[in-house]
Enzyme design. Structure first.
Site, PDB file in Angstrom:
ATOM      1  CG  ASP A  40      42.457  45.010  52.069  1.00  9.59           C
ATOM      2  OD1 ASP A  40      42.649  44.298  51.062  1.00  9.59           O
ATOM      3  OD2 ASP A  40      41.337  45.157  52.603  1.00  9.59           O
ATOM      4  CG  HIS A  41      47.521  43.784  46.894  1.00 11.35           C
ATOM      5  ND1 HIS A  41      47.327  44.634  45.843  1.00 11.35           N
ATOM      6  CD2 HIS A  41      48.810  43.366  46.806  1.00 11.35           C
ATOM      7  CE1 HIS A  41      48.430  44.732  45.128  1.00 11.35           C
ATOM      8  NE2 HIS A  41      49.365  43.968  45.696  1.00 11.35           N
ATOM      9  NE  ARG A  42      39.875  43.094  50.496  1.00  7.19           N
ATOM     10  CZ  ARG A  42      38.982  42.792  51.445  1.00  7.19           C
ATOM     11  NH1 ARG A  42      37.934  42.025  51.141  1.00  7.19           N
ATOM     12  NH2 ARG A  42      39.138  43.246  52.667  1.00  7.19           N
TER      13      ARG A  42
END
Length: 439
Positions: free
Chosen positions: A409-411
């Site tokens: 998850d790039h967040r």
């Protein structure tokens, strides 16, 4: 009296269940705690026991229907001949029927042969004790005299020769059939008077028509998987790849297996490396809460193992996996996989994982980009082990190589953190002594 049984919450806050199959029908008499249905919820199939003893008056749902928690499920008649209750409120025990004793067959009197002597006067004066057939368990004991065997008869079945259908075809068609190896007797003629045409040959050579397409209703585990994967697509995915030389790890697994005691597997050793690396990169064991704009870093590492079952893919969790050594991990993973395949796994074990591993290498593929499990920030895919020419000690040698993939998850984590995590896992698999020395 009529009583309605409503669907209870079979898990932790679940809202619905699907009726997989009914074990009873309307009009059936059931006992207390008798299994009446098989239901599926949150990827687990469980048996539903009856809370009453009585007669089924109505089933409020059909097989395949999804029922909300608290909705009517079964209506009972708990009075009358169908299901009487004892005065204390408990169901009255049913009386056990007495076993029926069949009457003994009347044997025919034996005819004395020429060598038999007549009975003595004493024997004539005393009546013979009557031998009565009786039941021992479920086996009848006879009176010792065998009835006459009926003569066996054999019916004769006349032989009927299968006559071949007369084939009608012009010489060019016969020649074409011979060239293609087609039996004209097996070709369905469409020409006038049963004549086989060239088109009939072409149709026969093409084989049967392709089966028609079909549609199936999405339900059960497939329905749950579709919902989860659709939700996962809302997460900004990214992925990193790494090829690692796992020759030393494989050698370690073989050496430990030679001891005869329980030993780790390549999967459990890889999972052990992933767990150690996750402690140094806590972002891979986290959850992004969009509504609160917060990242939750989990204190425990509940390792989810993707398991392929007959019903579909499930993620079974080994809770507190970071507290287990590689041998204990191997045993826990095997137990969870077995429970997932036979359907005995609990709901908690299907919903508690915080980091997932997918061993796609067991299917013979080198790797892939796995989709995140909802609520998690990373998933690691282990590819098949291939023997490849590899740089080793300044030269080229055949080494055992595995492709590692992490989707994240790039967040929560960026490419640098994901790369550091994956490189950490790869180093421990290339040199497993690092895990022993550094932990």
């Amino acid at each position: 009296m009529s009583v309605v049984f409503r669907l209870p919450d079979l898990g932790e806050g679940l809202t619905e269940s699907e009726i997989v199959s009914w074990k009873v029908a309307e009009g059936d008499e059931v006992a207390l705690n008798q299994v009446i249905a098989e239901v599926e919820t949150a990827k687990a199939v469980v048996d539903l026991p009856s809370p009453y003893a009585g007669v089924i008056r109505r089933l409020h749902a059909a097989e395949g229907d999804t029922v909300e928690v608290g909705a009517p499920l079964v209506e009972y008649d708990v009075e009358g001949a169908g299901g009487p209750f004892a005065p204390g409120g408990a169901p009255a025990p049913a009386a056990e029927p007495e076993p029926a004793v069949p009457e003994p067959a009347s044997p025919e009197p034996a005819e004395p042969g020429p060598a038999e002597s007549s009975p003595s006067p004493k024997e004539q004066g005393e009546p013979a004790a009557e031998r009565v057939a009786m039941l021992v368990g479920s086996v009848q004991v006879a009176d010792g005299r065998r009835p006459k065997r009926a003569a066996r008869t054999f019916e004769q079945t006349p032989f009927v020769r299968q006559e071949r259908r007369r084939v009608r075809a012009f010489p060019p068609v016969r020649r074409l059939a011979k060239e293609r190896g087609i039996d004209l007797a097996a070709v369905v003629p469409t020409g006038e008077g049963g004549l086989i045409t060239r088109e009939d040959l072409e149709r026969s050579a093409a084989g049967p028509a392709a089966p028609a397409s079909r549609r199936e209703r999405v339900s059960g585990l497939r329905k749950q998987t579709a919902k989860a994967m659709t939700a996962a697509l809302a997460v900004p995915h990214a992925a990193c790849f790494l090829q690692a030389d796992v020759t030393e790890t494989l050698r370690l697994a073989r050496d430990l297996a030679d001891d005869g005691a329980p030993s780790p597997t390549l999967l459990s050793l890889a999972c052990r490396a992933i767990l150690l690396a996750a402690k140094r990169t806590p972002g891979v064991n986290a959850t992004f809460h969009a509504d609160e704009e917060e990242i939750e870093y989990h204190g425990r590492i509940n390792l989810g193992i993707a398991v392929a079952t007959e019903r579909g893919l499930v993620v079974a969790s080994v809770d507190d996996a970071d507290r287990l050594d590689a041998t204990e991990l191997a045993e826990a993973i095997a137990a969870r996989a077995s429970e997932a395949r036979d359907g005995s796994i609990g709901v908690a074990a299907l919903t508690s994982s915080t980091l997932t591993v997918s061993n796609v290498g067991v299917f013979g593929v080198d790797g892939g980009i796995p989709i995140l499990t909802p609520g998690q920030s990373a998933i690691v895919a282990l590819g098949a082990v291939r023997r490849l020419p590899w740089e080793h000690d300044g030269g080229i040698a055949l080494r055992e190589v595995m492709t590692l993939t992490v989707s994240f998850d790039h967040r929560v984590i960026d490419g640098r953190e994901a790369s550091v995590f994956l490189r950490d896992v790869g180093r421990m698999l290339e040199r497993p002594a690092l895990a022993l020395a550094r932990g």
